[in-house]
Design an enzyme around this catalytic site. Structure first.
Site, short mmCIF file in Angstrom:
data_model
loop_
_atom_site.label_atom_id
_atom_site.label_comp_id
_atom_site.label_asym_id
_atom_site.label_seq_id
_atom_site.Cartn_x
_atom_site.Cartn_y
_atom_site.Cartn_z
CD GLU A 80 -1.33 -2.54 2.23
OE1 GLU A 80 -2.29 -3.21 2.75
OE2 GLU A 80 -0.06 -2.32 2.24
CB CYS A 102 0.51 -2.96 8.53
SG CYS A 102 1.61 -1.81 7.86
#
Length: 169
Positions: A70, A98
């Site tokens: 990401e 995360c």
């Protein structure tokens, strides 16, 4: 094999969200990354139905802990578009982001995202770091595993926050 596909489709329908082409791409990036020695994470950043940027977890290649799928998709989009603001963009990630990646999504203005495997799913496969960090965030600062202590600006020392405000009016 056919039965397995129907079971997967039934689970998707039960969750109320069907896998689309963007999530399929994120998952394929993750699969390809595993085949190349990496971790099972891929991400696709989309705007108006078009893929703008992609990323895979590259920590195994770059030895950069921030090299998550990401994060890299966000970096690539911001760099190519010359903007920090990704409002209106949608993140598709093979795994639940995360805390670092989620923070980057917040900071860049992304307000919508989808993931395939939850952090709990990842933990079952030996990738449980996110569960630990999210649990730590629920604790007071003093009770977290990572001890952070504030050191205030000294009297007479230039304050970068004040400089920033003065520069930007």
């Amino acid at each position: 094999m056919v039965k397995e596909k129907y079971i997967i489709k039934a689970k998707e329908i039960m969750r109320g969200i069907l896998m689309d082409e963007f999530m399929r791409r994120a998952v394929q990036l993750a699969v390809d990354n595993v085949k190349n020695g990496g971790e099972p994470f891929g991400a696709v950043l989309v705007k108006d139905g078009e893929i703008v940027a992609e990323g895979i977890n590259e920590t195994h290649q770059t030895f950069d802990i921030s090299g998550h799928a990401e994060m890299l998709a966000i970096r690539r989009a911001q760099e190519s578009l010359k903007t920090l603001d990704l409002s209106g963009y949608v993140m598709y990630a093979s795994g639940e982001p995360c805390p670092m990646c989620l923070g980057a999504m917040y900071m860049s203005g992304i307000t919508e995202g989808y993931y395939c495997a939850s952090i709990e799913d990842a933990k079952e496969y030996g990738l449980g770091g996110s569960v630990i960090i999210y649990d730590n965030f629920k604790k007071s600062r003093e009770d977290r595993d990572l001890v952070m202590k504030q050191m205030p600006i000294e009297a007479g020392q230039e304050n970068p926050l004040e400089q920033y405000v003065n520069r930007n009016g």
